[in-house]
Scaffold this motif. Structure first.
Motif, PDB file in Angstrom:
ATOM      1  N   ALA A 209      72.008 139.905  38.608  1.00 41.45           N
ATOM      2  CA  ALA A 209      71.083 141.022  38.352  1.00 41.45           C
ATOM      3  C   ALA A 209      71.482 142.239  39.181  1.00 41.45           C
ATOM      4  N   GLY A 210      71.832 142.023  40.450  1.00 45.05           N
ATOM      5  CA  GLY A 210      72.240 143.139  41.291  1.00 45.05           C
ATOM      6  C   GLY A 210      73.518 143.784  40.805  1.00 45.05           C
ATOM      7  N   ASN A 211      74.464 142.973  40.381  1.00 50.58           N
ATOM      8  CA  ASN A 211      75.721 143.490  39.873  1.00 50.58           C
ATOM      9  C   ASN A 211      75.501 144.295  38.589  1.00 50.58           C
ATOM     10  N   ASN A 212      74.683 143.756  37.677  1.00 51.29           N
ATOM     11  CA  ASN A 212      74.438 144.455  36.413  1.00 51.29           C
ATOM     12  C   ASN A 212      73.661 145.751  36.619  1.00 51.29           C
ATOM     13  N   LEU A 213      72.700 145.736  37.548  1.00 53.35           N
ATOM     14  CA  LEU A 213      71.974 146.978  37.830  1.00 53.35           C
ATOM     15  C   LEU A 213      72.917 148.005  38.439  1.00 53.35           C
ATOM     16  N   GLY A 214      73.796 147.554  39.317  1.00 55.57           N
ATOM     17  CA  GLY A 214      74.774 148.475  39.882  1.00 55.57           C
ATOM     18  C   GLY A 214      75.646 149.112  38.818  1.00 55.57           C
ATOM     19  N   LEU A 215      76.089 148.311  37.847  1.00 57.11           N
ATOM     20  CA  LEU A 215      76.922 148.854  36.763  1.00 57.11           C
ATOM     21  C   LEU A 215      76.142 149.851  35.906  1.00 57.11           C
ATOM     22  N   LEU A 216      74.888 149.532  35.631  1.00 55.74           N
ATOM     23  CA  LEU A 216      74.068 150.433  34.822  1.00 55.74           C
ATOM     24  C   LEU A 216      73.902 151.779  35.529  1.00 55.74           C
ATOM     25  N   LEU A 217      73.609 151.743  36.827  1.00 59.43           N
ATOM     26  CA  LEU A 217      73.450 152.978  37.593  1.00 59.43           C
ATOM     27  C   LEU A 217      74.771 153.721  37.713  1.00 59.43           C
ATOM     28  N   MET A 218      75.856 152.976  37.814  1.00 58.33           N
ATOM     29  CA  MET A 218      77.188 153.588  37.893  1.00 58.33           C
ATOM     30  C   MET A 218      77.498 154.360  36.616  1.00 58.33           C
ATOM     31  N   ALA A 219      77.122 153.794  35.471  1.00 60.42           N
ATOM     32  CA  ALA A 219      77.360 154.477  34.195  1.00 60.42           C
ATOM     33  C   ALA A 219      76.583 155.777  34.105  1.00 60.42           C
ATOM     34  N   GLU A 225      72.825 154.755  44.597  1.00 55.67           N
ATOM     35  CA  GLU A 225      72.042 153.567  44.234  1.00 55.67           C
ATOM     36  C   GLU A 225      72.952 152.457  43.725  1.00 55.67           C
ATOM     37  N   ALA A 226      73.896 152.830  42.884  1.00 58.28           N
ATOM     38  CA  ALA A 226      74.812 151.833  42.329  1.00 58.28           C
ATOM     39  C   ALA A 226      75.572 151.129  43.445  1.00 58.28           C
ATOM     40  N   GLU A 227      76.036 151.899  44.406  1.00 65.17           N
ATOM     41  CA  GLU A 227      76.809 151.304  45.492  1.00 65.17           C
ATOM     42  C   GLU A 227      75.972 150.324  46.305  1.00 65.17           C
ATOM     43  N   ARG A 228      74.711 150.662  46.549  1.00 64.45           N
ATOM     44  CA  ARG A 228      73.851 149.745  47.308  1.00 64.45           C
ATOM     45  C   ARG A 228      73.747 148.395  46.616  1.00 64.45           C
ATOM     46  N   HIS A 229      73.531 148.409  45.320  1.00 64.32           N
ATOM     47  CA  HIS A 229      73.366 147.147  44.589  1.00 64.32           C
ATOM     48  C   HIS A 229      74.682 146.389  44.471  1.00 64.32           C
ATOM     49  N   LEU A 230      75.772 147.096  44.246  1.00 64.79           N
ATOM     50  CA  LEU A 230      77.060 146.414  44.141  1.00 64.79           C
ATOM     51  C   LEU A 230      77.477 145.817  45.484  1.00 64.79           C
ATOM     52  N   ARG A 231      77.195 146.522  46.568  1.00 59.48           N
ATOM     53  CA  ARG A 231      77.521 145.969  47.884  1.00 59.48           C
ATOM     54  C   ARG A 231      76.660 144.748  48.188  1.00 59.48           C
ATOM     55  N   ALA A 232      75.378 144.807  47.804  1.00 60.74           N
ATOM     56  CA  ALA A 232      74.508 143.656  48.035  1.00 60.74           C
ATOM     57  C   ALA A 232      74.977 142.451  47.239  1.00 60.74           C
ATOM     58  N   ALA A 243      84.147 139.704  39.478  1.00 64.77           N
ATOM     59  CA  ALA A 243      83.460 140.875  38.933  1.00 64.77           C
ATOM     60  C   ALA A 243      82.790 141.674  40.033  1.00 64.77           C
ATOM     61  N   ASN A 244      82.171 140.999  41.011  1.00 60.78           N
ATOM     62  CA  ASN A 244      81.463 141.723  42.063  1.00 60.78           C
ATOM     63  C   ASN A 244      82.412 142.632  42.835  1.00 60.78           C
TER      64      ASN A 244
END
Length: 611
Positions: A209-219, A225-232, A243-244
């Protein structure tokens, strides 16, 4: 079946209440009095399994079945134990044995369905999940079937089952994240984001979920915000998921932090030396820092151990093309056709053999600029003697291309490739033509497209007297690196407008209201919104003296027409076709490449240009 003994009932109750020690004693006491009690052996096996003694558990369940082959759940329990040992064949046999005893056993149906899905036996898995849904129509059954339907590409049906699951279990994390992914793929970013945030509220460390939210925000270019979720997500599973790490590295590359991406790739390589995926990532990071020799070495090292790695071949091919190593570059560039975005046609790919008596289908691919750039090869293709050549392109290009090559049969496509293709004997994708035709170097020539004379004259009549120069400051927002290539707005070109001896003309397609206002206030004529297709764009361009544009289809069109064009290039993520350095390109003689220096603003670049 005989009624359960008091000892069996007591042991079962204590087990259900979580009193493991009490359940164990009750089962053992019962077996002392009645060693032939199959249900007690089964319960003792469950106690042993929960105490971390799988070998003893297996012995108990086997003993229960030896006493009574119809002991409820014994085959199922052995199946679960086999799954833990990664013995899929044994697990399948045990689940099927349980289902032979009870054809509606929900847990066996669910676990067997999971096993079959993992093995790629999707039709059998679907049958299991639907049987479970009919026997026990709960949230888990709906989730399992929905997840399978996602894998089958039946997203509409999948969504319905996932929503039913969430109706009864609103905090089901797996259903939330999976539905969020479906909604994001369908373009419903707002609801997708809400679903993924709900999943993370229920399970703050959920990696997917964190990875997918990060990708959505990145797009959406919401980088912080995207970086916070992808790092988490990466921290939660640092060595578990390619993928992470790859997604976090992509964000770093997209935001101009190639050195950080390099460090991340080297960290991964230290843990898994020689892994092709990490070498690919390392090469990208090195390439963005201008360390092209090192990047090429990383990609070649990866290909030595994984010669079919698509990304490695593509990226090495891009570097080779940027360097002018045409033959090797085009050969590696063919790896793009292995991506899922490309359709699989029923005909063979044309490899340059004789076309006499054959029908060839040409498919124009990727963006409008790519189609314009590679349309130059149609002249050489027409000389190959095909009985019939059918060309498929996106609709806005059709009027322009039909006029240039009326001897071909042209078909338009809206959006993606059609479900069915016209009759043909073989096919070729447009960006494969240099390789297939063995025309490795860009063909010499000033121009290869011509504007319609009547349309050109109509545009010229609307232009003021004097020198007219067009402006295009942004490309298609969906491009993954549009934030690098597009200007923040037309105001970045203000230094150019200081030349009052020029009539400035906006050719920007679909300007928004703020852009229209700025253009009006700064004396720039707005004509871009009147361009209905590329034939109209070509006519207006041909009526101008020059164009200033970012890396978009309009710059390709100017080059193909031979119209002078100053092409503004970012210091980051420069496309392969513009080479590594210099102001000239072999693709278009009329283009001057204006390269932004690292750290330089677009305004500063505009201020030092002479047009």
């Amino acid at each position: 079946m005989n009624p359960l003994s008091p000892d069996t009932l007591l042991a079962a109750r204590l087990l259900a209440e979580g009193e493991l020690a009490g359940a164990l004693r009750a089962a053992q006491d019962g077996l002392v009095a009645d060693p032939g009690n199959a249900p007690l052996w089964n319960l003792l096996g469950v106690c042993a399994a929960r105490l971390g003694q799988p070998a003893l558990a297996a012995q108990c369940w086997t003993q229960a079945l030896a006493l009574d082959p119809a002991t409820p759940d014994a085959h199922y329990n052995l199946g679960c134990l086999a799954m833990e040992r990664d013995d899929a064949a044994q697990a399948e046999a045990c689940y099927r044995a349980e289902l032979k005893r009870d054809a509606r056993h929900p847990s066996s149906l669910g676990n067997l369905g999971n096993l079959l899905q993992d093995a790629g036996r999707l039709d059998e898995a679907e049958a299991c999940f639907r049987r479970r849904l009919s026997s026990q129509p709960g949230a888990t059954a709906h989730y399992q079937l929905g997840r399978l339907l996602v894998e089958q590409g039946r997203s509409g049906e999948a969504e319905a089952h996932l929503r039913v699951c969430l109706d009864s279990q609103p905090d089901d994390v797996e259903a939330l994240q999976l539905l969020g992914r479906l909604l994001e793929e369908r373009g419903e970013a707002g609801e997708a984001e809400a679903m993924l945030r709900r999943a993370l509220e229920s399970a703050p460390g959920h990696v997917v979920a964190g990875n997918n939210l990060g990708l959505l925000l990145m797009a959406q270019r919401r980088w912080d915000e995207a970086e916070r979720h992808l790092r988490a997500a990466h921290a939660a599973a640092p060595g578990a998921a390619l993928a992470n790490l790859a997604n976090l590295a992509s964000l770093l590359l997209a935001t101009g932090r190639a050195a950080e991406a390099e460090a991340l790739a080297k960290q991964a390589l230290a843990a898994e030396p020689g892994r092709a995926d990490w070498l690919n990532l390392l090469g990208l990071a090195l390439r963005e820092q201008g360390r092209d020799d090192e990047a090429g070495q990383a990609w070649e090292q990866g290909l030595a151990s994984a010669p079919d790695h698509r990304r490695l071949r593509q990226n090495l091919g891009y570097l080779q093309l940027a360097r002018g190593d045409w033959a090797a570059g085009w050969a590696n560039h063919e790896a793009r056709l292995e991506a899922a975005a490309y359709p699989v046609l029923p005909s063979p790919r044309w490899q340059g053999e004789s076309l006499a008596g054959r029908r060839l289908l040409v498919l124009f691919e990727q963006g409008y600029g790519d189609a314009i750039q590679f349309s130059r090869y149609l002249a050489a293709l027409s000389a190959r003697g095909a009985t019939r050549v059918v060309a498929l392109c996106r609709r806005p290009l059709l009027p322009l291309f039909v006029r240039q090559w009326p001897q071909l049969e042209w078909l338009a496509m809206d959006g993606g490739y059609p479900a069915e293709f016209p009759p043909h004997d073989c096919h070729v994708f447009s960006m494969s033509l240099p390789s297939v035709l063995r025309a490795f170097e860009p063909p010499a020539g000033e121009s290869y497209l011509q504007a319609d004379p009547a349309l050109r004259q109509a545009w010229r009549a609307r232009l003021p007297a004097g020198r007219n120069i067009g402006l295009v400051w942004r490309g298609r927002a969906e491009h993954p690196f549009d934030h690098c290539r597009s200007l923040p707005g037309p105001e970045a070109l203000r230094p150019l407008l200081a030349d009052h001896g020029v009539n400035w003309i906006s050719l920007q397609p679909e300007p928004d209201e703020a852009e229209r206002t700025w253009l009006a206030e700064n004396g720039v004529a707005e004509l871009g919104s009147g361009l209905i297709d590329f034939a109209a764009s070509a006519a207006l361009l041909a009526a101008l003296d020059c164009l200033v544009a970012v890396d978009t289809a309009m710059a390709h069109l100017a080059g193909a027409l031979g119209v002078p064009c100053h092409l503004l290039l970012s210091a980051d993520q420069v496309d392969w076709r513009w080479g590594l350095a210099g102001a000239a390109t072999p693709w278009y003689r009329s283009l001057t490449l204006e390269r932004r220096r690292r750290g330089e603003s677009w305004e500063a670049l505009a201020g030092r240009m002479t047009v």
